[in-house]
Design an enzyme around this catalytic site. Structure first.
Site, PDB file in Angstrom:
ATOM      1  N   SER A   1      -1.291 -32.302 -36.488  1.00  0.00           N
ATOM      2  CA  SER A   1      -1.325 -33.010 -35.203  1.00  0.00           C
ATOM      3  C   SER A   1       0.063 -33.295 -34.633  1.00  0.00           C
ATOM      4  O   SER A   1       0.818 -32.379 -34.338  1.00  0.00           O
ATOM      5  CB  SER A   1      -2.144 -34.289 -35.377  1.00  0.00           C
TER       6      SER A   1
ATOM      7  N   ASN B   1      -2.653 -44.903 -27.957  1.00  0.00           N
ATOM      8  CA  ASN B   1      -1.898 -43.651 -28.098  1.00  0.00           C
ATOM      9  C   ASN B   1      -2.514 -42.461 -27.356  1.00  0.00           C
ATOM     10  O   ASN B   1      -1.986 -41.351 -27.389  1.00  0.00           O
ATOM     11  CB  ASN B   1      -1.715 -43.299 -29.583  1.00  0.00           C
TER      12      ASN B   1
ATOM     13  N   PRO C   1      -1.099 -54.583 -42.428  1.00  0.00           N
ATOM     14  CA  PRO C   1      -0.417 -53.653 -43.327  1.00  0.00           C
ATOM     15  C   PRO C   1      -0.589 -52.219 -42.832  1.00  0.00           C
ATOM     16  O   PRO C   1      -1.654 -51.871 -42.302  1.00  0.00           O
ATOM     17  CB  PRO C   1      -1.147 -53.856 -44.661  1.00  0.00           C
TER      18      PRO C   1
END
EC number: 5.4.2.3
Length: 539
Positions: A64, A372, A498
């Site tokens: 990607s 995104n 995280p």
């Protein structure tokens, strides 16, 4: 299962000792030179999955938006969706098995998953344009053939195109024809239908500049160009003829650096967009008259699309429910605009496409885009049937036209996966139909200034979260510290989570000004560093 043949073949694709990889949302991804054994083994696993589901399974060789020297692989399940979580575990076990244990692990998986080894298997394979992809896809084919699976190699395709092929083959062609020609025809027909009443508008307005990240998107858009040329003229940049894949260009670069891609000449107020390396993400951007760069990310894409769908539903007068699914990273202004102005319900899930996709399936029409630029619109089977029925039955011309538009939108969206090409066509159609310039679209709402930072920690596992990652549970005291810091700024919020891949904690903050967003992000980073075992330099 011929274990001797498997052992013999496997020796040609040896596993580097000590290498441990994890199958995540994006499959396996790492430096290309470490992947030969993984590709061979994913060929084997795809055959088992195909036998178990009695369906065609896809294997896509791509990394990607990663740098060109990386590569990766992901499996595509029967309806074009991501691999089931239990099989992600099988993939990880198989990829990490030492050479001598591999045949036994393969047998264990087939027993655990109740695979009928006599069942036929069919695998479709695709790859991106990386220099290493062709050789690695040959290793996949080795794995498929040693287990006597049948296969079709589609060669160079975008990731969403491979998802489309899998979906077509498992619905006996009802969804579309499982060829590139079938894909181009299905999308272009829906696009031309949707925009046919507006095709007389000025030519220059219908022109779009596309940054193809020097990836597969360029090849496929070239092939598709003539299908849509009457409704849209695309100019391709970073088409792979000279630049390096994803280097200083592409959706990921533009989004994270908030600046234009190299290799693309932008004039003020021109509509531009960027794909990522395998064409499953898209973001739009433009320069204003003062030369300032403006990014239109996944949040604004979701807002444009869901507002359009909501208007069509109101026109038809049908009570189909529509929901927009976001993550905690979605800008607060987009959430407010959708809920308060457009009256569209918004839901928040954990980060990661699979969580968004899963939630979106709960609605008649589910819209999801990550900031995104990765996302799509899902229509439930019942909603699709209802809409197609209405186009035939409605007498009222306006309502019938709205239903017909919805039907075209269904055909335009790649129901199997986020697809930059189909997203681009939908966006272009909506802008034309609503006669919106890119500036007007951008002005639907103003993004709140925000900042993302990373804090290195000794162990990311010490941080656990709840409420779709918006609240910290452990370590004790951290959420209270964040709450106190947030109170000091207007229109502010902040959260920490995280990373899924490295020992860092990701910090997100937004506030009424860039200065305040930066200041809040730094203060929260410091709290994380002090309370969650930060290492290295103090933020």
């Amino acid at each position: 299962m011929d274990l001797d043949a498997i052992t013999e073949y496997s020796a040609l694709h040896p596993k580097p000792s000590g290498l441990i990889l994890q199958y995540g949302t994006a499959g396996f991804r790492t430096k290309a030179e470490h992947l030969d054994h993984v590709m061979f083994r994913m060929g084997l696993l795809a055959v088992l999955r195909s036998k178990q589901t009695k369906s065609t399974i896809g294997v896509m060789v791509t990394a990607s938006h990663n740098p060109e020297e990386d590569n990766g692989v992901k499996l595509v399940d029967p309806l074009g969706e991501m691999l089931a979580p239990s099989w992600e575990e099988h993939a990880t076990c198989l990829a990490n098995a030492e050479e001598q244990d591999m045949p036994r692990v393969l047998m264990d998986i087939s027993v655990k998953a109740a695979v009928n080894l006599q069942q036929d298997a069919f695998i479709v394979i695709g790859r991106d344009t990386r220099p290493t992809s062709e050789k690695l896809s040959q290793s996949v084919i080795d794995g498929v053939t040693v287990l006597e699976g049948q296969f079709h190699d589609y060669g160079l395709v975008t990731t969403p195109q491979l998802h489309y092929m899998v979906y077509c083959r498992n619905t006996s062609g009802q969804y579309g024809e499982a060829t590139l020609e079938g894909y181009y025809q299905k999308l272009s027909k829906a696009f031309m239908e949707l925009t046919k009443q507006t095709l007389c508008s000025e030519d220059e307005y219908r022109s779009l500049k596309v940054d193809c990240a020097n990836g597969i998107g360029a090849l496929k858009l070239k092939e598709m160009e003539h299908y849509v040329s009457q409704g849209l003229s695309v100019q391709l940049f970073n088409d792979g003829t000279k630049g390096k894949l994803n280097h200083l260009c592409g959706a990921d670069f533009v989004k994270s650096h908030q600046k234009p891609p190299q290799g693309m000449e932008m004039k003020s107020n021109e509509r531009c967009c960027s794909f990522d390396g395998d064409a499953d993400r898209i973001v739009y951007h433009y320069l204003d008259v003062d030369g300032h760069f403006h990014l239109i990310d996944g949040d604004k894409i979701a807002t444009l699309i869901s507002s359009f769908l909501k208007e069509l539903l109101l026109e038809i007068g049908e009570s189909l429910n529509i929901g927009v699914v976001q993550t905690a990273y979605a800008n607060g202004s987009s959430t407010r605009y959708l809920e308060e102005v457009m009256k569209v319900p918004v839901y928040c899930t954990k980060t990661g496409v699979k969580h968004l996709h899963h939630k979106a399936q709960e609605f008649d029409i589910g819209v999801y885009f990550e900031a995104n630029g990765h996302g799509t619109v899902l229509f439930s089977k019942a909603a699709e049937t209802k809409i197609r029925q209405l186009t035939k039955e409605l007498e009222d011309e306006k309502r019938k036209a709205a239903a017909k538009m919805l039907e075209n939108v269904i055909d335009l969206f790649n129901q199997a996966a986020g697809d930059a090409i189909s997203d681009m066509l939908v966006i272009e159609a909506i802008l034309t139909l609503k006669d919106l310039t890119i500036q007007q679209w951008d002005a639907l709402y103003m993004d709140l200034p925000n900042r993302q930072l990373k804090v290195k920690v000794a162990d990311r596992q010490v941080i656990s979260t709840t409420d779709a990652e918006r609240q910290v549970v452990t370590p004790p005291g951290l959420q209270e510290a964040i709450n106190d810091l947030v109170k000091k700024y207007k229109l502010s919020r902040a959260f920490v989570r995280p990373s899924g891949t490295e020992d860092v904690v990701r910090v997100y903050a937004e506030a009424d000004s860039q200065e305040n967003a930066d200041s809040l992000a730094r203060a929260v980073s410091l709290a994380v560093f002090q309370l969650a075992g930060g290492v290295g330099e103090t933020p």
